[in-house]
Design a protein around this motif. Structure first.
Motif, PDB file in Angstrom:
ATOM      1  N   THR A 215       0.836  -1.204   0.000  1.00 43.41           N
ATOM      2  CA  THR A 215       0.000   0.000   0.000  1.00 43.41           C
ATOM      3  C   THR A 215       0.868   1.250   0.000  1.00 43.41           C
ATOM      4  N   ARG A 216       0.594   2.151  -0.907  1.00 49.56           N
ATOM      5  CA  ARG A 216       1.242   3.465  -0.895  1.00 49.56           C
ATOM      6  C   ARG A 216       0.426   4.349   0.047  1.00 49.56           C
ATOM      7  N   LEU A 217       1.005   4.649   1.198  1.00 44.69           N
ATOM      8  CA  LEU A 217       0.246   5.290   2.276  1.00 44.69           C
ATOM      9  C   LEU A 217       0.840   6.655   2.592  1.00 44.69           C
ATOM     10  N   LEU A 218      -0.025   7.659   2.668  1.00 45.92           N
ATOM     11  CA  LEU A 218       0.349   9.006   3.087  1.00 45.92           C
ATOM     12  C   LEU A 218      -0.285   9.288   4.443  1.00 45.92           C
ATOM     13  N   GLU A 219       0.535   9.759   5.369  1.00 51.72           N
ATOM     14  CA  GLU A 219       0.025  10.214   6.665  1.00 51.72           C
ATOM     15  C   GLU A 219       0.245  11.723   6.761  1.00 51.72           C
ATOM     16  N   ILE A 220      -0.825  12.454   7.021  1.00 53.39           N
ATOM     17  CA  ILE A 220      -0.737  13.904   7.198  1.00 53.39           C
ATOM     18  C   ILE A 220      -0.764  14.185   8.694  1.00 53.39           C
ATOM     19  N   GLY A 221       0.381  14.543   9.223  1.00 55.58           N
ATOM     20  CA  GLY A 221       0.522  14.736  10.663  1.00 55.58           C
ATOM     21  C   GLY A 221       1.238  13.556  11.284  1.00 55.58           C
ATOM     22  N   THR A 222       2.562  13.609  11.358  1.00 51.20           N
ATOM     23  CA  THR A 222       3.373  12.454  11.758  1.00 51.20           C
ATOM     24  C   THR A 222       3.243  12.104  13.225  1.00 51.20           C
ATOM     25  N   GLY A 223       3.068  13.144  14.068  1.00 53.38           N
ATOM     26  CA  GLY A 223       3.202  12.879  15.493  1.00 53.38           C
ATOM     27  C   GLY A 223       4.629  12.425  15.773  1.00 53.38           C
ATOM     28  N   TRP A 224       4.765  11.388  16.589  1.00 52.90           N
ATOM     29  CA  TRP A 224       6.098  10.853  16.871  1.00 52.90           C
ATOM     30  C   TRP A 224       6.320   9.500  16.194  1.00 52.90           C
ATOM     31  N   GLY A 225       5.525   9.214  15.145  1.00 49.76           N
ATOM     32  CA  GLY A 225       5.852   8.122  14.248  1.00 49.76           C
ATOM     33  C   GLY A 225       5.207   6.783  14.498  1.00 49.76           C
ATOM     34  N   GLU A 226       4.345   6.663  15.501  1.00 50.47           N
ATOM     35  CA  GLU A 226       3.813   5.337  15.845  1.00 50.47           C
ATOM     36  C   GLU A 226       2.931   4.771  14.734  1.00 50.47           C
ATOM     37  N   LEU A 227       2.071   5.584  14.147  1.00 49.22           N
ATOM     38  CA  LEU A 227       1.205   5.078  13.088  1.00 49.22           C
ATOM     39  C   LEU A 227       2.030   4.652  11.881  1.00 49.22           C
TER      40      LEU A 227
END
Length: 436
Positions: A215-227
């Protein structure tokens, strides 16, 4: 009638509260200008409103009668006014901003801060008489233009909250460093279940987005990387973007420690500057930082970035639509001190703006009770670590401000004033148009 305007004067702190640094906290250290008439009206409105609520009001050491005792027999929460004159003057000058600044100054306290705030939030529509509510614009401050989420403004607003200190957040968040609502297996929650509850929340979002191998996944808002790490463990290839330099630095270390560097890229980038198409786009409690003026740009970006057949998974705090409209027009204590430029959307606003961008909501689940418990655990940890917070250089005013922020937020969910929702959105087949 002649109305005099008292000049500002130093605040007399409540018992055991040291004085306020006027350079760091100028609007807390000194009382605002407010006419005698305005202060008198505020006092009358506040005293009348509080007298109808299940609260015990104590001026110094003298409690008032309680009109509606709690049915449990334990008694209602107590709001203790150390300096009633300053308390009413601040509210007369600045409304709820003054209410919060009065707490920061040590002019009032409570034996049950969440309890007091929950009562106030539950009865928020009854606190001010209807005729005075129509005059809201006469006393409510407008949001400052500097807080608008332009490309530069959004970066500044995010850094003012999230770049405070990674060590600060680590003191009260669970070990996953996840700064959004968990989903617990059972309620009430326990601290031992915290990390698993955060992973349960993340997994539900990844399931909604259909994240898996390749899956090519984009996360908007990294936080501290857990997701991002958890998505990579499923075999997804992740691009995650943030405006917080401190969060990115720590997220990169945590991603490396998890052995996910080959599958996760972390960029210091605004969502409006991202290019490409993605099978899954995730954004967890980031829309609240976008601002109403930029919701069209936000949802248009989500649609533009979505590959054919892709899915968007959002987690958002929400509030009732009319309350959202009132909040959008007002500079609040939260927007002044905690989340500049932020606004919690209503479900109606999300539905309208996403539809305008060519997105259709296909899943919508609320779980506000879980956020109340998440905030309780954060608040209890924050208070327990007060000395450690001070050792990081955050003074007593900051600690009171953050305790009030966490308690205020918890009360919002306990009173049902706020909710939190997970949503899945898909493209409706139209090509996205850039917002005007």
């Amino acid at each position: 009638m002649t109305v005099t305007v008292p000049s500002p004067e130093p605040v007399a702190p409540g018992p055991a509260h040291p004085r306020v640094d006027p350079e760091r906290w100028p609007d807390v250290a000194r009382l605002p200008r407010a006419s005698a008439l305005r202060t008198a009206i505020a006092r009358r409105v506040v005293e009348t409103a509080l007298a109808r609520l299940p609260l015990r009001i104590q001026n110094g050491t003298t409690p008032t009668a309680v009109p509606h005792p709690a049915p449990s027999g334990e008694g209602p929460p107590t709001l203790t006014l150390h300096d009633p004159a300053a308390f009413h003057r601040r509210i007369g000058a600045d409304g709820l901003i003054g209410f919060g600044e009065s707490y920061m100054a040590g002019e009032w306290d409570s034996d049950d801060l969440v309890g007091v705030l929950t009562v106030l939030a539950t009865h928020v529509d009854d606190l001010v008489p209807a005729p005075l509510r129509r005059l809201r614009g006469a006393w409510a401050h407008r949001r400052p233009d500097r807080d608008r989420n332009t490309l530069d403004g959004a970066r500044d607003n995010i850094q003012r909250h999230y770049d405070l200190s990674n060590d600060l957040f680590a003191l009260f968040l669970d070990p996953s460093l996840t700064y959004s609502s968990a989903v617990f297996d059972t309620l009430p929650a326990t601290s031992r279940a915290f990390r698993a509850a955060q992973h349960r929340k993340i997994d539900r979002l990844l399931d909604l987005a259909g994240a898996g191998p390749g899956t090519r996944l984009l996360e908007i808002g990294t936080g501290w990387g857990e997701l991002a790490v958890r998505a990579a463990s499923r075999g997804a290839d992740v691009l995650t973007v943030t405006l917080s330099a401190e969060q990115r630095e720590l997220a990169l270390r945590r991603i490396a420690d998890a052995g996910a560097t080959d599958r996760v890229t972390v960029e210091l980038r605004d969502y409006r500057q991202v290019e490409g198409r993605f099978d899954a786009v995730l954004s967890v409690e980031m829309i609240e930082a976008v601002g109403a003026d930029y919701w069209p740009a936000y949802f248009t970006a989500l649609r533009r970035l979505l590959a054919p057949g892709g899915r968007v998974a959002l987690q958002s705090i929400t509030m009732a639509h009319e309350r959202m409209l009132d909040t959008a027009r007002t500079h609040t204590w939260i927007s002044k001190y905690v989340f500049p430029g932020g606004l919690i959307p209503s479900p109606e606003a999300i539905a309208r703006e996403s539809a305008a961008a060519g997105l259709t909501i296909t899943h919508d689940t609320g779980f506000g009770d879980h956020y109340a418990e998440t905030l309780r655990l954060w608040r209890e940890r924050f208070v327990a670590e007060s000395a450690a917070v001070g050792a990081l250089g955050f003074d007593h005013v900051f600690r009171r401000m953050w305790e009030l922020y966490l308690a205020y937020s918890e009360a919002g969910f306990r009173s049902r004033y706020l909710d939190v929702r997970q949503l899945r959105l898909v493209a409706d087949g139209r090509e996205p148009e850039e917002p005007r």
